[in-house]
Design a protein around this motif. Structure first.
Motif, PDB file in Angstrom:
ATOM      1  N   ALA A 233     102.471  28.902  14.968  1.00 44.96           N
ATOM      2  CA  ALA A 233     101.459  28.115  16.012  1.00 44.96           C
ATOM      3  C   ALA A 233     101.771  26.628  15.688  1.00 44.96           C
ATOM      4  O   ALA A 233     101.515  25.883  16.562  1.00 44.96           O
ATOM      5  CB  ALA A 233     100.232  28.679  15.847  1.00 44.96           C
ATOM      6  N   ALA A 236     104.514  25.492  17.481  1.00 46.07           N
ATOM      7  CA  ALA A 236     104.073  25.245  19.086  1.00 46.07           C
ATOM      8  C   ALA A 236     103.276  24.144  19.251  1.00 46.07           C
ATOM      9  O   ALA A 236     103.339  23.663  20.500  1.00 46.07           O
ATOM     10  CB  ALA A 236     103.660  26.864  19.421  1.00 46.07           C
ATOM     11  N   GLU A 237     102.293  23.933  18.676  1.00 51.52           N
ATOM     12  CA  GLU A 237     101.309  23.038  18.685  1.00 51.52           C
ATOM     13  C   GLU A 237     102.128  21.701  18.784  1.00 51.52           C
ATOM     14  O   GLU A 237     102.045  20.784  19.618  1.00 51.52           O
ATOM     15  CB  GLU A 237     100.197  22.846  17.898  1.00 51.52           C
ATOM     16  N   GLU A 242     102.186  26.616  24.489  1.00 52.60           N
ATOM     17  CA  GLU A 242     101.515  27.875  24.063  1.00 52.60           C
ATOM     18  C   GLU A 242     102.398  29.114  24.383  1.00 52.60           C
ATOM     19  O   GLU A 242     102.278  29.581  25.433  1.00 52.60           O
ATOM     20  CB  GLU A 242     100.290  27.940  24.833  1.00 52.60           C
ATOM     21  N   SER A 244     104.584  32.652  24.220  1.00 50.41           N
ATOM     22  CA  SER A 244     104.288  34.202  24.221  1.00 50.41           C
ATOM     23  C   SER A 244     104.983  34.710  23.063  1.00 50.41           C
ATOM     24  O   SER A 244     106.138  34.424  22.973  1.00 50.41           O
ATOM     25  CB  SER A 244     104.389  34.984  25.400  1.00 50.41           C
TER      26      SER A 244
END
Ligand SMILES: NC(=O)c1ccc[n+]([C@@H]2O[C@H](COP(=O)([O-])OP(=O)(O)OC[C@H]3O[C@@H](n4cnc5c(N)ncnc54)[C@H](OP(=O)(O)O)[C@@H]3O)[C@@H](O)[C@H]2O)c1
Length: 332
Positions: A233, A236-237, A242, A244
């Motif tokens: 996360a 990804a941030e 966002e 899958s």
């Protein structure tokens, strides 16, 4: 007391580059020994370059001729032969030999957490770790039998801006940004420790020339423990997406790609958190200050600054496609 002169074997690598800089910052005379070929992290101003290839002992002997060092910190020893070669060449020229081992040498899977330095060393899954253990055994014997002034340091997963924390590296970020499934090993809840190289270097340099470090071993890590879900996360941030996620059991990954699987089953699939009290006793001002959220931004800035750095591993990508297809949970 701390070291006045230090030789880093390596010196421009992921971990050692920050150690070189820190040693300069605290006023040591810093020598680095490498082939002088890496360009990713140029040697900082102020250090003295010795050029040699450690696989050619004669070239190392020639490069260090006429020098003596309070400390030699060896980032390029992976087998007992390597360690022996360093001792043969440098033993009479150094006051302390610091061997860079690996926290992957600790008992895997660990029986008790957090890991402390007295946790047994045993990793049946990974030859790299067994070789590091054999290096440590050689050094412990030499300390015990002959008083060799050695110190063992076990980094855990330590990164700089060039190192994404995933198998496949940029391939994972590319998948995140393309919106295709991202493989997260296991259920993503096992805990992992990621240490920024600047934090590592702070504690490491504090051990150089420290009399209480002789004959002993230390790990150096951050005190931030993250689940793999949190690590994905954070990246990804930083990447502004966002994704899958598709959770895949590590043994299914191992069946699809034995090398990837070995690094999971022998290392990353097991929660690894560390008690850093021992190094903090010797280096009382050591505190890791860089959370991975900040490290992830540095990493993404580095990759986004130059598309040439964004290399996709097509073989890994195909394996990930296969795993995503087989393990995606579909709505019924
Ligand atoms: N990063 C981690 O998460 C981690 C975890 C546990 C243990 N470790 C241990 O940390 C050490 C790696 O440290 P690092 O990250 O600083 O280094 P690195 O990035 O793996 O290594 C690169 C450095 O070594 C030099 N080098 C490479 N091959 C050489 C050769 N044949 N002769 C002389 N110099 C050579 C490179 O310069 P040139 O290319 O110019 O020669 C550069 O200075 C290893 O012992 C590894 O087992 C790392």
């Amino acid at each position: 007391m701390s070291a006045q002169s230090v030789l880093f074997i390596g010196g421009t690598g992921i971990i050692s580059s920050a150690c070189t800089q820190r040693a300069l910052d605290v006023g040591m005379d810093v020598f680095i020994l490498n082939r002088g070929t890496s360009t990713t992290r140029p040697a900082p101003e102020g250090c003295q370059q010795l050029t040699a290839d450690v696989s050619d002992e004669a070239s190392v002997r020639e490069a260090v001729a006429g020098h003596e060092f309070d400390v030699v910190a060896d980032f390029r020893a992976f087998t007992p032969d390597h360690v022996q070669s360093r001792l043969d060449v440098l033993r009479d020229r150094m006051g302390q030999y610091v061997f860079i081992s690996s926290a992957s040498a600790y008992q895997t899977p660990p029986q008790r957490l957090p890991v402390v330095e007295s946790t047994p060393l045993r990793n049946p899954f990974w030859q790299y770790s067994r070789d590091k253990i054999a290096c440590e055994d050689l050094l412990v014997r030499a300390y015990r039998d002959e008083g060799l002034p050695m110190t063992i340091v076990r980094p855990s997963h330590t990164y700089d801006r060039t190192l994404l924390p995933f198998d496949g590296g940029w391939t994972v970020v590319d998948r995140m940004r393309r919106g295709v499934g991202v493989v997260v090993p296991g259920d993503g809840t096992s805990l992992w420790t990621l240490t920024h190289h600047v934090d590592f270097a702070h504690a490491f340099v504090g051990l150089l020339g420290h009399p209480a470090a002789i004959g002993d071993s230390f790990h150096i890590t951050s005190d931030e423990w993250l689940s793999w879900n949190q690590i994905f996360a954070a990246v990804a941030e930083a990447a502004g997406v966002e994704p899958s996620y598709v959770h895949v059991p590590s043994d299914a990954i191992a069946a699809a790609d034995p090398d990837w699987g070995a690094g999971l089953l022998g290392d990353k699939a097991h929660s690894m958190v560390f008690d850093n009290s021992k190094v903090k006793q010797l280096v009382p001002d050591y505190v890791a200050t860089i959370p991975f959220a900040r490290g992830a931004s540095e990493i993404m800035d580095y990759y986004d600054a130059d598309p040439a750095r964004q290399e996709v591993d097509e073989k890994m990508n195909a394996t990930m496609d296969q795993l995503v297809d087989a393990h995606r949970v579909r709505a019924s």
